[in-house]
Scaffold this active site. Structure first.
Site, PDB file in Angstrom:
ATOM      1  N   ARG A 187      40.287  33.179  24.704  1.00  0.00           N
ATOM      2  CA  ARG A 187      39.150  34.113  24.942  1.00  0.00           C
ATOM      3  C   ARG A 187      37.895  32.999  24.936  1.00  0.00           C
ATOM      4  NH1 ARG A 187      34.449  35.902  25.672  1.00  0.00           N
ATOM      5  NH2 ARG A 187      33.801  37.869  25.640  1.00  0.00           N
ATOM      6  N   ARG A 225      43.529  36.114  19.186  1.00  0.00           N
ATOM      7  CA  ARG A 225      43.408  35.263  20.247  1.00  0.00           C
ATOM      8  C   ARG A 225      42.453  34.079  19.609  1.00  0.00           C
ATOM      9  NH1 ARG A 225      39.970  39.254  23.987  1.00  0.00           N
ATOM     10  NH2 ARG A 225      38.859  39.301  21.991  1.00  0.00           N
ATOM     11  N   GLU A 230      34.821  43.111  33.290  1.00  0.00           N
ATOM     12  CA  GLU A 230      35.979  43.388  33.187  1.00  0.00           C
ATOM     13  C   GLU A 230      36.627  43.648  34.196  1.00  0.00           C
ATOM     14  OE1 GLU A 230      37.396  43.250  30.017  1.00  0.00           O
ATOM     15  OE2 GLU A 230      35.726  42.971  28.920  1.00  0.00           O
TER      16      GLU A 230
END
Length: 162
Positions: A52, A94, A60
């Site tokens: 990320r 992540r 999004e």
């Protein structure tokens, strides 16, 4: 509130710990998330890292400009040799990091081209002028006179398996 505090603490601690990896961006998931294949990895570790990009928040998928942000990241980084400065790992596992392709600072460039917001929790305030520049130029998502930030858009979406 606890999650936000935990994320803040992770990011703050990450500033003291950073690891730089070289490798290739093998998949772009959305405008600020990708899969990175480091040149070297331990056999016990994953061959691909889900990353990320920090200091930014891109629209999004399913949100206006989400697909454009994804394509912009693909154009800059997909199948490219890159460096990844990992600053932390989030609660989802992540890696949180800054991506560079050659001399191009990808996180910053996404904001400069109008495909992402400078994070409101961004400790690197240098990103804000890039966002203001893109807004004044009316490029990327700033073509819309009142684009909806992704954090607002996410809150308005029905819960998905939470």
């Amino acid at each position: 509130m606890r999650r936000l505090l935990a994320l803040f603490l992770l990011l703050a601690a990450g500033a003291a710990w950073a690891e730089t990896l070289t490798g290739v961006v093998v998949v772009v998931i959305d405008g600020d998330t990708l899969l990175f294949k480091p040149d070297r990895y331990l056999p016990a570790a994953r061959a691909f890292l889900k990353v990320r990009l920090v200091d930014i928040d891109a629209p999004e998928k399913g949100q206006p400009y989400g697909e454009a942000a994804t394509r912009a990241l693909e154009g800059m980084a997909l199948q490219q040799r890159a460096t990844l400065e990992v600053v932390a790992t989030d609660v989802y596992g992540r890696r949180l990091g800054r991506l560079g392709v050659g001399a191009l600072p990808v996180n910053e460039e996404l904001v400069r081209r109008g495909y992402a917001w400078a994070s409101s929790r961004n400790p690197r305030r240098a990103m804000r002028p890039l966002q203001d520049e893109a807004r004044r130029a009316g490029i990327g998502l700033w073509q819309d006179p009142a684009p909806i930030p992704p954090w607002v858009w996410r809150r308005a979406q029905p819960a998905r398996g939470r």
